[in-house]
Write a protein that holds these residues in place. Sequence first.
Motif, PDB file in Angstrom:
ATOM      1  N   LEU A 116       0.842  -1.203   0.000  1.00 32.80           N
ATOM      2  CA  LEU A 116       0.000   0.000   0.000  1.00 32.80           C
ATOM      3  C   LEU A 116       0.871   1.245   0.000  1.00 32.80           C
ATOM      4  CD1 LEU A 116      -2.738   1.429   0.294  1.00 32.80           C
ATOM      5  CD2 LEU A 116      -2.566   1.107   2.762  1.00 32.80           C
ATOM      6  N   ARG A 117       1.909   1.251   0.828  1.00 33.86           N
ATOM      7  CA  ARG A 117       2.807   2.400   0.891  1.00 33.86           C
ATOM      8  C   ARG A 117       3.488   2.619  -0.455  1.00 33.86           C
ATOM      9  NH1 ARG A 117       5.931   0.739   4.824  1.00 33.86           N
ATOM     10  NH2 ARG A 117       7.499  -0.097   3.409  1.00 33.86           N
ATOM     11  N   ASP A 118       3.948   1.522  -1.078  1.00 28.48           N
ATOM     12  CA  ASP A 118       4.597   1.639  -2.380  1.00 28.48           C
ATOM     13  C   ASP A 118       3.592   2.076  -3.450  1.00 28.48           C
ATOM     14  OD1 ASP A 118       6.886   0.817  -1.138  1.00 28.48           O
ATOM     15  OD2 ASP A 118       6.819  -1.243  -1.919  1.00 28.48           O
ATOM     16  N   GLY A 119       2.376   1.513  -3.362  1.00 35.57           N
ATOM     17  CA  GLY A 119       1.366   1.832  -4.359  1.00 35.57           C
ATOM     18  C   GLY A 119       0.923   3.285  -4.327  1.00 35.57           C
ATOM     19  N   ARG A 194      -7.711  11.812   8.454  1.00 32.59           N
ATOM     20  CA  ARG A 194      -8.374  10.587   8.918  1.00 32.59           C
ATOM     21  C   ARG A 194      -9.840  10.850   9.257  1.00 32.59           C
ATOM     22  NH1 ARG A 194      -3.339   9.243  11.559  1.00 32.59           N
ATOM     23  NH2 ARG A 194      -4.043  10.312  13.450  1.00 32.59           N
ATOM     24  N   ALA A 195     -10.118  12.038   9.806  1.00 34.38           N
ATOM     25  CA  ALA A 195     -11.495  12.376  10.164  1.00 34.38           C
ATOM     26  C   ALA A 195     -12.389  12.437   8.926  1.00 34.38           C
ATOM     27  CB  ALA A 195     -11.528  13.718  10.897  1.00 34.38           C
ATOM     28  N   ILE A 196     -11.828  12.854   7.794  1.00 34.76           N
ATOM     29  CA  ILE A 196     -12.598  12.895   6.548  1.00 34.76           C
ATOM     30  C   ILE A 196     -12.946  11.480   6.093  1.00 34.76           C
ATOM     31  CG2 ILE A 196     -12.520  13.503   4.086  1.00 34.76           C
ATOM     32  CD1 ILE A 196     -12.801  15.939   5.798  1.00 34.76           C
ATOM     33  N   LEU A 197     -11.990  10.558   6.218  1.00 33.15           N
ATOM     34  CA  LEU A 197     -12.159   9.188   5.709  1.00 33.15           C
ATOM     35  C   LEU A 197     -12.901   8.269   6.673  1.00 33.15           C
ATOM     36  CD1 LEU A 197      -8.615   8.543   4.182  1.00 33.15           C
ATOM     37  CD2 LEU A 197     -10.709   9.139   2.948  1.00 33.15           C
ATOM     38  N   ALA A 198     -12.854   8.572   7.965  1.00 30.76           N
ATOM     39  CA  ALA A 198     -13.388   7.665   8.987  1.00 30.76           C
ATOM     40  C   ALA A 198     -14.829   7.212   8.741  1.00 30.76           C
ATOM     41  CB  ALA A 198     -13.262   8.305  10.371  1.00 30.76           C
ATOM     42  N   PRO A 199     -15.756   8.111   8.350  1.00 27.27           N
ATOM     43  CA  PRO A 199     -17.141   7.663   8.139  1.00 27.27           C
ATOM     44  C   PRO A 199     -17.280   6.650   7.003  1.00 27.27           C
ATOM     45  CG  PRO A 199     -17.036  10.055   8.398  1.00 27.27           C
ATOM     46  CD  PRO A 199     -15.633   9.579   8.229  1.00 27.27           C
ATOM     47  N   CYS A 200     -16.300   6.577   6.119  1.00 35.91           N
ATOM     48  CA  CYS A 200     -16.359   5.662   4.978  1.00 35.91           C
ATOM     49  C   CYS A 200     -15.567   4.381   5.208  1.00 35.91           C
ATOM     50  CB  CYS A 200     -15.839   6.358   3.715  1.00 35.91           C
ATOM     51  SG  CYS A 200     -16.782   7.822   3.272  1.00 35.91           S
ATOM     52  N   ASP A 406      -4.620   3.068   7.955  1.00 35.59           N
ATOM     53  CA  ASP A 406      -3.524   2.570   7.120  1.00 35.59           C
ATOM     54  C   ASP A 406      -3.336   3.442   5.878  1.00 35.59           C
ATOM     55  OD1 ASP A 406      -3.137   0.589   8.920  1.00 35.59           O
ATOM     56  OD2 ASP A 406      -3.778  -1.061   7.621  1.00 35.59           O
ATOM     57  N   PHE A 407      -4.440   3.898   5.300  1.00 34.57           N
ATOM     58  CA  PHE A 407      -4.365   4.704   4.083  1.00 34.57           C
ATOM     59  C   PHE A 407      -3.592   5.995   4.338  1.00 34.57           C
ATOM     60  CE2 PHE A 407      -5.935   7.722   0.920  1.00 34.57           C
ATOM     61  CZ  PHE A 407      -5.900   6.967  -0.249  1.00 34.57           C
ATOM     62  N   VAL A 408      -3.934   6.691   5.420  1.00 34.50           N
ATOM     63  CA  VAL A 408      -3.255   7.953   5.741  1.00 34.50           C
ATOM     64  C   VAL A 408      -1.802   7.695   6.125  1.00 34.50           C
ATOM     65  CG1 VAL A 408      -3.207   9.949   7.286  1.00 34.50           C
ATOM     66  CG2 VAL A 408      -5.386   9.126   6.374  1.00 34.50           C
ATOM     67  N   LYS A 415       6.747   3.804   8.154  1.00 36.61           N
ATOM     68  CA  LYS A 415       7.420   2.514   8.052  1.00 36.61           C
ATOM     69  C   LYS A 415       6.823   1.488   9.008  1.00 36.61           C
ATOM     70  CE  LYS A 415      10.418   4.196   5.169  1.00 36.61           C
ATOM     71  NZ  LYS A 415      10.369   3.817   3.749  1.00 36.61           N
ATOM     72  N   GLU A 416       5.875   1.899   9.821  1.00 43.13           N
ATOM     73  CA  GLU A 416       5.312   0.990  10.815  1.00 43.13           C
ATOM     74  C   GLU A 416       4.637  -0.188  10.136  1.00 43.13           C
ATOM     75  OE1 GLU A 416       0.968   2.794  11.872  1.00 43.13           O
ATOM     76  OE2 GLU A 416       2.701   4.032  12.432  1.00 43.13           O
ATOM     77  N   ASN A 417       4.680  -1.327  10.769  1.00 41.35           N
ATOM     78  CA  ASN A 417       4.120  -2.542  10.226  1.00 41.35           C
ATOM     79  C   ASN A 417       2.689  -2.718  10.708  1.00 41.35           C
ATOM     80  OD1 ASN A 417       3.549  -5.013   9.195  1.00 41.35           O
ATOM     81  ND2 ASN A 417       5.062  -6.146  10.390  1.00 41.35           N
ATOM     82  N   ARG A 418       1.757  -2.424   9.806  1.00 39.82           N
ATOM     83  CA  ARG A 418       0.339  -2.576  10.152  1.00 39.82           C
ATOM     84  C   ARG A 418      -0.303  -3.629   9.281  1.00 39.82           C
ATOM     85  NH1 ARG A 418      -2.385   0.592  13.116  1.00 39.82           N
ATOM     86  NH2 ARG A 418      -4.269   0.311  11.861  1.00 39.82           N
ATOM     87  N   ASP A 419       0.498  -4.574   8.822  1.00 38.18           N
ATOM     88  CA  ASP A 419      -0.003  -5.632   7.942  1.00 38.18           C
ATOM     89  C   ASP A 419      -1.068  -6.464   8.653  1.00 38.18           C
ATOM     90  OD1 ASP A 419       3.355  -6.164   6.822  1.00 38.18           O
ATOM     91  OD2 ASP A 419       1.853  -4.783   6.079  1.00 38.18           O
ATOM     92  N   SER A 420      -2.032  -6.872   7.861  1.00 42.55           N
ATOM     93  CA  SER A 420      -3.088  -7.728   8.401  1.00 42.55           C
ATOM     94  C   SER A 420      -3.190  -8.982   7.584  1.00 42.55           C
ATOM     95  CB  SER A 420      -4.429  -6.993   8.356  1.00 42.55           C
ATOM     96  OG  SER A 420      -4.756  -6.562   7.063  1.00 42.55           O
TER      97      SER A 420
END
Length: 420
Positions: A116-119, A194-200, A406-408, A415-420
Amino acid sequence: MFGFGKKKRVQEEQDAEAAVAIAPEPAVDLAADSAVDSVGDSGVDSDVDSGVDSGVDSGVDSGVDSGVDSGVDSGVDSGVDANVESQANEQAQAPSDLAVEEQSEEPSKRGFFGRLRDGLSRTRSKLSDDLGAVVLGRKEVDASLLEEVETQLLTADVGLEATDAIIDGLRARLGRKQLADADQFMAALREELRAILAPCDKPLVIDTSKKPFVILMVGVNGVGKTTTIGKLAKRYQGEGHSVMLAAGDTFRAAAVEQLQVWGERNAVPVVAQDTGSDSASVIFDAYQSAKAKGVDILIADTAGRLHTKDNLMTELEKIARVLKKQDPRLPDEILLVLDSTTGQNALAQADSFHKSTTLTGLALTKLDGSAKGGVAFALAKRLGIPLRFIGVGEEIDDLRPFNAHDFVAALFGDKENRDS
């Protein structure tokens, strides 16, 4: 405050871009796939024959038996290797490649957050990197900085409504003396985004208590709708669901065949009729079949249609009516696929589709090839429709449920690892 005249010019430029029609989706996927197979097979046979003949001649001329063996081995190996490599390269974008590659079924070593980060690298360069250049190094956070940030947000396709909301939030923090330096400012900016995206941030939940769960896929030509269907089918299979596909795009040449290829490669049944058939009829038949067989999920393709063509949008409304006659809850999900590379035009498409048939979810594709990923914020603020999935690459696992945090984080290159 950002000058109205300048803001208007930026918006007019984006509106002009949004007026550009989307090019029709290429109708040669299946033909290209077939041609690659044909060329690859004949090429291997030809090179093997050539290598054998060459080796025999060489062996005969030299009178040494090993010359025959050497010629055969060399000819076979080089012919096969060259053609396999060529075939693999030419099939890189074919649906069958995505469906059957073993490595695409295995998690990438980088994990999804890394991909995602690379993309999002192009969008990051356009948005967060440019914002960082404006903010970092500033000794004082003041109104003039807000104007510069506002300009960057607008030019990054964040949209007028979302930009206004973000700047208003930052201005309020500034008034409360909460933005003492650049670090605090950037942290606050992240929170506003993040507040803009949170409702979606609402993943699609499959309710299999009422079978089949019907997902109606809509969108204009060329956005990656059929590929998204294939990836979703594979994803739900992996989660243990039974899946059926309905080839409702009876208008585009080879569209039915393309979906059937996805079905064959993934062992998913496909209900289809001839090209030119009534789309609503195809989806009705598919629903009846899925219900009779106890299938968990039915994913129905529809013809790519321009959001500006009223007759095509009316046909989409007909499909929804036919499904509702079977069960008032249907379709369970109307998922609009959008191409992020189109920027503000994606927003115009979503507006039109939402008016014709109430959308319940969005899938934003091709983020890895776009610097206009900021349109996710514009969509969230304008429509508030759940952003179900995002696509950041060609692999099966590169279509994943949307996660606002994760998107933001990826947008800012964490660089944090938030992989799921």
